[in-house]
Design an enzyme around this catalytic site. Structure first.
Site, PDB file in Angstrom:
ATOM      1  N   HIS A 155       0.958  -1.219  -0.202  1.00  0.00           N
ATOM      2  CA  HIS A 155      -0.139  -0.019  -0.050  1.00  0.00           C
ATOM      3  C   HIS A 155       1.169   1.364  -0.089  1.00  0.00           C
ATOM      4  CE1 HIS A 155      -3.066  -2.723   2.590  1.00  0.00           C
ATOM      5  NE2 HIS A 155      -3.537  -2.530   0.984  1.00  0.00           N
ATOM      6  N   LYS A 197     -20.432  -5.672  10.087  1.00  0.00           N
ATOM      7  CA  LYS A 197     -20.614  -6.507   9.048  1.00  0.00           C
ATOM      8  C   LYS A 197     -19.091  -7.096   8.611  1.00  0.00           C
ATOM      9  CE  LYS A 197     -24.414  -4.777   6.640  1.00  0.00           C
ATOM     10  NZ  LYS A 197     -24.491  -3.525   5.369  1.00  0.00           N
ATOM     11  N   ARG A 247      -2.410  -6.234  -8.280  1.00  0.00           N
ATOM     12  CA  ARG A 247      -1.181  -7.084  -8.224  1.00  0.00           C
ATOM     13  C   ARG A 247      -1.134  -8.067  -9.243  1.00  0.00           C
ATOM     14  NH1 ARG A 247      -2.839  -8.183  -2.275  1.00  0.00           N
ATOM     15  NH2 ARG A 247      -4.697  -8.506  -3.269  1.00  0.00           N
ATOM     16  N   SER A 249      -2.895  -7.865   2.875  1.00  0.00           N
ATOM     17  CA  SER A 249      -3.148  -7.823   4.240  1.00  0.00           C
ATOM     18  C   SER A 249      -3.699  -9.231   4.776  1.00  0.00           C
ATOM     19  CB  SER A 249      -4.160  -6.995   4.482  1.00  0.00           C
ATOM     20  OG  SER A 249      -3.775  -5.413   3.985  1.00  0.00           O
TER      21      SER A 249
END
Ligand code: PNS
Length: 169
Positions: free
Chosen positions: A20, A44, A95, A133
């Site tokens: 990032h 959520k 990516r 992540s």
């Protein structure tokens, strides 16, 4: 440089990775400023870090960027947030081929919702293309070393988080 254009880099950033960060730095070669916008999906999403924790980490990572990078969070539709911020461009990283379908769908939907808002894709840097992540969290949760893939401060937060989660079990 696109002086007056506000670029928004949205995502979960759970947590922010070196991939990032590379993308933000490269965006700053083209845009004067970038808002790193953390999507908040209360109740959520299954995020590891709270929005406040993610905001704090992003703010910390970019504090030396002389105000050119702002950390923020938003709820609801990204296109509505972008409109409120008077942003004209959404930045997303690509990516690999596997990212393409999801990103293409999102870009199309966002374009349909707000045709004036453009999505710009940047290829992720060659040393970051495999970082996500999700994988970072998985590796840390299983005791693996992810130093060099996330900033040192984020690494520390990750190990603290998994320690406290382990202690709760
Ligand atoms: O880092 P991520 O999880 O790939 O980011 C996805 C994100 C947050 C950019 C996307 O889920 C999003 O824009 N969420 C906000 C809600 C929204 O606008 N959904 C419609 C997208 S077409």
């Amino acid at each position: 440089m696109a002086k007056d254009a506000v670029a928004i880099y949205p995502g979960s950033f759970d947590p922010i990775t070196n991939g990032h960060i590379d993308l933000v730095k490269r965006t700053l070669r083209v845009f004067d400023s970038v808002i790193v916008a953390i999507a908040s999906n209360p109740g959520k999403d299954g995020s590891l870090f709270s929005v406040a924790e993610r905001l704090q980490m992003v703010g910390e990572v970019f504090k030396g960027f002389k105000g050119r990078v702002r950390a923020d969070s938003f709820e609801g539709l990204l296109v509505n947030y972008a409109e409120r911020k008077r942003a004209t461009v959404i930045i997303r990283g690509l990516r690999a081929v596997s990212d393409f379908e999801y990103e293409f769908q999102m870009a199309m939907m966002n374009h349909r919702l707000k045709p004036k808002l453009e999505t710009f894709f940047m290829m992720t840097g060659e040393s970051e293309f495999y970082i996500s992540s999700r994988l970072v969290k998985e590796v840390v949760s299983l005791g693996g070393d992810v130093s060099g893939l996330v900033p040192a401060k984020v690494l520390k937060k990750l190990s603290q988080k998994f320690k406290s989660l382990g202690a709760q079990r």
